[in-house]
Design a protein around this motif. Structure first.
Motif, PDB file in Angstrom:
ATOM      1  N   VAL A  57       0.852  -1.202   0.000  1.00 23.02           N
ATOM      2  CA  VAL A  57       0.000   0.000   0.000  1.00 23.02           C
ATOM      3  C   VAL A  57       0.883   1.245   0.000  1.00 23.02           C
ATOM      4  O   VAL A  57       1.861   1.321   0.745  1.00 23.02           O
ATOM      5  N   ILE A  58       0.533   2.197  -0.840  1.00 25.20           N
ATOM      6  CA  ILE A  58       1.156   3.526  -0.811  1.00 25.20           C
ATOM      7  C   ILE A  58       0.187   4.478  -0.128  1.00 25.20           C
ATOM      8  O   ILE A  58      -1.007   4.509  -0.463  1.00 25.20           O
ATOM      9  N   ILE A  59       0.688   5.239   0.816  1.00 32.23           N
ATOM     10  CA  ILE A  59      -0.094   6.282   1.478  1.00 32.23           C
ATOM     11  C   ILE A  59       0.553   7.614   1.145  1.00 32.23           C
ATOM     12  O   ILE A  59       1.743   7.827   1.410  1.00 32.23           O
ATOM     13  N   SER A  60      -0.202   8.523   0.549  1.00 32.61           N
ATOM     14  CA  SER A  60       0.381   9.764   0.037  1.00 32.61           C
ATOM     15  C   SER A  60      -0.306  10.983   0.625  1.00 32.61           C
ATOM     16  O   SER A  60      -1.493  10.958   0.944  1.00 32.61           O
ATOM     17  N   VAL A  79       4.970   4.060  -8.560  1.00 38.21           N
ATOM     18  CA  VAL A  79       3.843   3.128  -8.616  1.00 38.21           C
ATOM     19  C   VAL A  79       4.220   1.883  -9.404  1.00 38.21           C
ATOM     20  O   VAL A  79       3.911   0.749  -9.003  1.00 38.21           O
ATOM     21  N   GLU A  80       4.924   2.056 -10.517  1.00 40.33           N
ATOM     22  CA  GLU A  80       5.294   0.910 -11.339  1.00 40.33           C
ATOM     23  C   GLU A  80       6.328   0.020 -10.652  1.00 40.33           C
ATOM     24  O   GLU A  80       6.290  -1.206 -10.791  1.00 40.33           O
ATOM     25  N   SER A  81       7.241   0.612  -9.894  1.00 42.50           N
ATOM     26  CA  SER A  81       8.274  -0.189  -9.236  1.00 42.50           C
ATOM     27  C   SER A  81       7.762  -0.845  -7.949  1.00 42.50           C
ATOM     28  O   SER A  81       8.106  -1.989  -7.651  1.00 42.50           O
ATOM     29  N   PHE A  82       6.921  -0.133  -7.189  1.00 45.94           N
ATOM     30  CA  PHE A  82       6.422  -0.668  -5.919  1.00 45.94           C
ATOM     31  C   PHE A  82       5.264  -1.628  -6.125  1.00 45.94           C
ATOM     32  O   PHE A  82       5.049  -2.537  -5.324  1.00 45.94           O
ATOM     33  N   ARG A  83       4.513  -1.432  -7.199  1.00 48.28           N
ATOM     34  CA  ARG A  83       3.356  -2.270  -7.546  1.00 48.28           C
ATOM     35  C   ARG A  83       2.372  -2.399  -6.383  1.00 48.28           C
ATOM     36  O   ARG A  83       2.111  -3.493  -5.866  1.00 48.28           O
ATOM     37  N   THR A 106      -4.631   5.824 -10.312  1.00 52.26           N
ATOM     38  CA  THR A 106      -5.941   5.657 -10.950  1.00 52.26           C
ATOM     39  C   THR A 106      -5.816   5.491 -12.462  1.00 52.26           C
ATOM     40  O   THR A 106      -6.624   4.797 -13.070  1.00 52.26           O
ATOM     41  N   SER A 107      -4.795   6.089 -13.057  1.00 54.09           N
ATOM     42  CA  SER A 107      -4.608   5.923 -14.497  1.00 54.09           C
ATOM     43  C   SER A 107      -4.167   4.498 -14.833  1.00 54.09           C
ATOM     44  O   SER A 107      -4.295   4.069 -15.994  1.00 54.09           O
ATOM     45  N   ARG A 108      -3.692   3.763 -13.850  1.00 58.48           N
ATOM     46  CA  ARG A 108      -3.266   2.379 -14.048  1.00 58.48           C
ATOM     47  C   ARG A 108      -4.280   1.387 -13.472  1.00 58.48           C
ATOM     48  O   ARG A 108      -3.993   0.191 -13.379  1.00 58.48           O
ATOM     49  N   GLY A 109      -5.441   1.874 -13.052  1.00 61.33           N
ATOM     50  CA  GLY A 109      -6.491   0.989 -12.565  1.00 61.33           C
ATOM     51  C   GLY A 109      -6.244   0.413 -11.191  1.00 61.33           C
ATOM     52  O   GLY A 109      -6.847  -0.600 -10.815  1.00 61.33           O
ATOM     53  N   ILE A 110      -5.375   1.043 -10.399  1.00 61.21           N
ATOM     54  CA  ILE A 110      -5.083   0.554  -9.049  1.00 61.21           C
ATOM     55  C   ILE A 110      -6.145   1.068  -8.085  1.00 61.21           C
ATOM     56  O   ILE A 110      -6.485   2.253  -8.117  1.00 61.21           O
ATOM     57  N   PRO A 111      -6.711   0.225  -7.233  1.00 61.21           N
ATOM     58  CA  PRO A 111      -7.726   0.687  -6.273  1.00 61.21           C
ATOM     59  C   PRO A 111      -7.213   1.856  -5.440  1.00 61.21           C
ATOM     60  O   PRO A 111      -6.050   1.881  -5.018  1.00 61.21           O
TER      61      PRO A 111
END
Length: 379
Positions: free
Chosen positions: A19-22, A104-108, A128-133
């Motif tokens: 999970v990423i928290i920003s 986002v691409e590296s952490f997945r 969101t542009s990559r369809g990630i919840p």
């Protein structure tokens, strides 16, 4: 789906959740973010959690202190006047969005959470542009600009106040309240009075202007010290670092009367336990803590915040007879008249206390993480 089902899903997944928290910028964004991370890690100790903040902002030190890794983006808000920073704003946004995309691409991540603040926008756009919840948490009763702009892209919006459909798509809203430390309401009054060196025979006033302090509250409090001593009222006065040296000198002659100036109060659970009445700014977390502790309060909203959102936070309580509002402009003349009047009226204190407790959401963090786990489970 109940939380137990989520835990079973987590336990049987091929790898721990990522999970990423920003977001960040202020304690009002950072503390909820850390609370969400702590609850997620409590349920799944192996969860991989990465914070993304803005370089130079307080999250870059506070988040590592809480035990989490953080990556900084070179992004800031627009200034209200023409400055070199404004001219560089489009460049910084472009670089931040590009860096966020690479993160986002590296952490997945399995999901991304935004808590407001400059850094949340590039990360949520990338996710969101990559369809990630994705989920955002709005702390205030008046939505922040970043969260409003992102609301149609994210999957879930956790809010602290009713009526937020005027800012966000109603179908995405979940009323959760703000994540606050539940232990903040568990202080013992006798222990608290002993901790601060105060008498159980006198009433106690707590004044807090946030971690940085509040000039108006400090000036009004300094001017009222002799009145408080004459009224037999004790004082816990959190001044903030910038104002502490002057406040310490101003309060030096009043220590024997139980009037104490402190730079910062680390044991807020004991400060609330000792207090009969609280004077506070109306930041989202301060208001949530007052609801949880059930303390009668006088709110003095800061005028130096976006969209005057602290006034709107205060009015959400005032309209329910759960707090008293004094404007920043009125405070020098009226604040301590109101405070002494309230201290002398136990019935009014009890009414405010009962009403504000009804607005508390003690399970806010749990519900937010339930929503987050549900998004990842469905994905």
């Amino acid at each position: 789906m109940p939380a137990s089902t989520f835990n079973q899903k987590a336990a049987t997944s091929l790898r721990p959740y990522r999970v990423i928290i920003s977001g960040g910028g202020t304690g009002g964004h950072i503390f909820p973010a850390v609370a969400i991370a702590n609850e997620l890690r409590r349920r799944q100790p192996e969860a991989e959690i990465l914070f993304v903040g803005a370089n130079g902002r307080m999250e870059m030190t506070r988040v590592p202190e809480a035990g989490y890794e953080i990556v900084g983006l070179d992004i800031s808000g627009l200034q209200r006047r023409l400055t070199p920073q404004n001219l560089l704003f489009p460049v910084r946004v472009f670089r931040s969005v590009r860096k966020a995309g690479k993160l986002v691409e590296s952490f997945r991540p399995d999901a991304v959470v935004g808590v407001g603040g400059y850094a949340s926008a590039p990360v949520l756009l990338a996710a969101t542009s990559r369809g990630i919840p994705s989920l955002i948490q709005e702390q205030n009763s008046y939505a922040g600009l970043v969260n409003k702009l992102l609301s149609r892209r994210v999957d879930r919006i956790c809010v602290a106040y009713e009526g937020m459909e005027k800012f966000f798509p109603a179908a995405k809203l979940v009323l959760t309240g703000n994540p606050v430390r539940t232990e903040i309401a568990g202080g013992d009054r006798a222990e608290a009075l002993q901790f601060f060196g105060l008498s159980p025979e006198k009433q106690t006033l707590l004044v807090v202007g946030g971690s940085l302090g509040a000039r108006t509250l400090n000036q009004a409090t300094a001017a009222a010290l002799s009145r408080l001593r004459e009224a037999g009222v004790q004082l816990i006065w959190q001044t903030g670092k910038l104002y502490y040296p002057e406040a310490q000198q101003q309060a030096a002659g009043y220590a024997e009367a139980g009037l104490k100036a402190l730079e910062f109060v680390k044991r807020m659970d004991l400060a609330y336990a000792a207090a009969d009445v609280v004077i506070s700014r109306a930041g989202a977390l301060s208001v949530s803590e007052l609801c949880l502790t059930g303390k009668p309060s006088i709110l003095v909203p800061s005028p130096n915040v976006a969209e005057d959102h602290q006034t709107k936070n205060a009015l959400a309580l005032v309209e329910r007879e759960a707090a008293i509002l004094v404007t920043d402009a009125e405070a020098p003349a009226k604040l301590y008249d109101q405070a002494l009047t309230l201290l002398a009226n136990p019935g009014r204190q009890q009414q405010l206390s009962q009403n504000v407790r009804r607005l508390a959401h003690p399970d806010a963090t749990t519900v937010i993480v339930d929503e987050l786990l549900a998004l990842m489970d469905r994905a």
